[in-house]
Design an enzyme around this catalytic site. Structure first.
Site, PDB file in Angstrom:
ATOM      1  N   SER A  11       0.834  -1.201   0.000  1.00 25.40           N
ATOM      2  CA  SER A  11       0.000   0.000   0.000  1.00 25.40           C
ATOM      3  C   SER A  11       0.869   1.252   0.000  1.00 25.40           C
ATOM      4  O   SER A  11       0.347   2.354  -0.138  1.00 25.40           O
ATOM      5  CB  SER A  11      -0.860   0.018   1.251  1.00 25.40           C
ATOM      6  OG  SER A  11      -0.021   0.126   2.388  1.00 25.40           O
ATOM      7  N   TYR A  42      -4.261   1.188   3.445  1.00 25.77           N
ATOM      8  CA  TYR A  42      -5.264   0.190   3.065  1.00 25.77           C
ATOM      9  C   TYR A  42      -6.054  -0.262   4.302  1.00 25.77           C
ATOM     10  O   TYR A  42      -7.205  -0.677   4.190  1.00 25.77           O
ATOM     11  CB  TYR A  42      -4.587  -1.067   2.486  1.00 25.77           C
ATOM     12  CG  TYR A  42      -4.117  -0.993   1.045  1.00 25.77           C
ATOM     13  CD1 TYR A  42      -4.082   0.203   0.338  1.00 25.77           C
ATOM     14  CD2 TYR A  42      -3.700  -2.149   0.389  1.00 25.77           C
ATOM     15  CE1 TYR A  42      -3.638   0.241  -0.974  1.00 25.77           C
ATOM     16  CE2 TYR A  42      -3.260  -2.120  -0.929  1.00 25.77           C
ATOM     17  CZ  TYR A  42      -3.227  -0.922  -1.605  1.00 25.77           C
ATOM     18  OH  TYR A  42      -2.789  -0.907  -2.915  1.00 25.77           O
ATOM     19  N   GLY A  43      -5.394  -0.223   5.448  1.00 19.94           N
ATOM     20  CA  GLY A  43      -5.935  -0.805   6.676  1.00 19.94           C
ATOM     21  C   GLY A  43      -7.393  -0.495   6.975  1.00 19.94           C
ATOM     22  O   GLY A  43      -8.180  -1.398   7.279  1.00 19.94           O
ATOM     23  N   CYS A  73       2.424  -6.905   1.976  1.00 20.70           N
ATOM     24  CA  CYS A  73       1.449  -6.139   2.743  1.00 20.70           C
ATOM     25  C   CYS A  73       0.544  -7.133   3.458  1.00 20.70           C
ATOM     26  O   CYS A  73      -0.106  -7.963   2.807  1.00 20.70           O
ATOM     27  CB  CYS A  73       0.637  -5.271   1.770  1.00 20.70           C
ATOM     28  SG  CYS A  73      -0.711  -4.352   2.521  1.00 20.70           S
ATOM     29  N   THR A  75      -2.151  -6.512   5.081  1.00 19.05           N
ATOM     30  CA  THR A  75      -3.556  -6.176   4.861  1.00 19.05           C
ATOM     31  C   THR A  75      -4.039  -6.735   3.526  1.00 19.05           C
ATOM     32  O   THR A  75      -5.137  -7.301   3.439  1.00 19.05           O
ATOM     33  CB  THR A  75      -3.729  -4.641   4.891  1.00 19.05           C
ATOM     34  OG1 THR A  75      -3.054  -4.136   6.040  1.00 19.05           O
ATOM     35  CG2 THR A  75      -5.174  -4.244   4.944  1.00 19.05           C
ATOM     36  N   CYS A 183       2.493  -5.633  10.167  1.00 21.41           N
ATOM     37  CA  CYS A 183       2.353  -4.711   9.038  1.00 21.41           C
ATOM     38  C   CYS A 183       3.763  -4.427   8.530  1.00 21.41           C
ATOM     39  O   CYS A 183       4.684  -4.243   9.337  1.00 21.41           O
ATOM     40  CB  CYS A 183       1.672  -3.422   9.521  1.00 21.41           C
ATOM     41  SG  CYS A 183       1.718  -2.063   8.333  1.00 21.41           S
TER      42      CYS A 183
HETATM   43  N1  GLU Z   1       2.029  -2.393   4.713  1.00 25.31           N
HETATM   44  C1  GLU Z   1       0.840  -2.508   5.466  1.00 25.31           C
HETATM   45  C2  GLU Z   1      -0.336  -1.810   4.885  1.00 25.31           C
HETATM   46  C3  GLU Z   1      -0.866  -0.866   5.855  1.00 25.31           C
HETATM   47  C4  GLU Z   1      -1.898   0.072   5.341  1.00 25.31           C
HETATM   48  O1  GLU Z   1      -1.767   0.579   4.235  1.00 25.31           O
HETATM   49  O2  GLU Z   1      -2.822   0.326   6.121  1.00 25.31           O
HETATM   50  C5  GLU Z   1       0.560  -3.917   5.872  1.00 25.31           C
HETATM   51  O3  GLU Z   1       1.447  -4.749   5.816  1.00 25.31           O
HETATM   52  O4  GLU Z   1      -0.514  -4.222   6.327  1.00 25.31           O
END
Ligand code: GLU
Length: 259
Positions: A11, A42-43, A73, A75, A183
């Protein structure tokens, strides 16, 4: 085909923590990294939206000839990887919070997990958590605001320290001895977390395991790059190039792209 790139998306800039592990373990591989920073975080988005964004990123990487896709990611993995695997004809590697090793190693029977709302509320996470951590106390905490601070270049800020202190408090009260980083943005918090956590708390992050899994899957599919040509490491962001550089270091091929 084997000298085609590994495609990696997140994200935003967080998945560069995974890219570093992959490049370290597989230095002969071409890579293309996509930071969908314009759509971060994205969360808080619903599962359908996360799926839609994951499809968009995957299709761009496939158009660029990627031989394998790493969903860097948590998420996106927990909400979309089943769909991606069913739909596209390349191997996918995902990342999930490493709750299993934490549950196996805990001596205090209490572990903390910091992840996004999208990950914590996903079916895949509740399945894994139910399977490996049903006998221990799991203190879940949504890392609200953390991704936004990192994406806006405020990793080392008083605001970051303050929210981390707040999120860790209930975990420390419950006497956790492991903190799972759920995350891919969060490995960048490790220097701050080491300052805030007592020594007996072990931080668990799954980046190195994702790189090992990527290598295993490439080997199994005879996709390891065996050519002697100079490799290409490309980074595309639809957000800030400067924030990418602040995490990667200068000297990389980072380009702005609208996608
Ligand atoms: N890199 C994040 C995404 C977090 C987000 O965009 O909220 C993950 O591993 O979940």
């Amino acid at each position: 085909m084997s000298n085609n790139p590994i495609g990696i998306f997140d994200s935003g800039v967080g998945g560069t923590s995974i890219w570093k592990e992959i490049h370290h373990l597989l230095p002969n591989e071409n890579t293309i990294y996509l930071a969908d920073s314009a759509n971060a975080p994205y969360g808080p988005k619903g599962s359908e939206k996360i799926k839609e964004l994951s499809i968009k990123n995957t299709e761009l990487l496939l158009k660029k000839g990627c031989k394998i896709i790493v969903v860097a990611c948590n998420t996106a993995t927990t909400n979309a990887i089943d769909y991606l695997r069913e739909t596209y004809n390349v191997p996918f590697i995902g990342i999930e919070p490493a709750i299993k090793p934490a549950a196996l190693q805990t001596k205090t029977n209490a572990v903390g997990i910091l992840a996004t709302k999208g990950t914590l509320s996903s079916e895949l996470f509740s399945k894994t958590s139910g399977k490996f951590a049903s006998n221990i106390k799991v203190i879940e905490r949504e890392g609200k605001g953390i991704v936004e601070l990192i994406e806006s270049g405020k990793l080392y800020s008083d605001a970051m320290k303050a929210i981390l202190l707040e999120y860790l408090q209930p975990m420390l009260k419950a006497n956790i001895d492991h903190l799972v980083l759920g995350c891919t943005h969060y490995p960048y918090l490790i220097p701050i977390l080491l300052e805030l956590l007592p020594n007996h708390v072990t931080i668990i992050d799954s980046g190195a395991a994702v790189a090992r899994q990527t290598k295993t899957v490439l080997e199994k599919n005879s996709l390891l790059n065996l050519s002697a040509e100079t490799i290409n490491l490309k980074f595309y962001t639809n957000g800030s190039i400067d924030v990418m550089y602040s995490l990667l270091g200068k000297g990389f091929d980072v380009k702005h792209l609208n996608f």
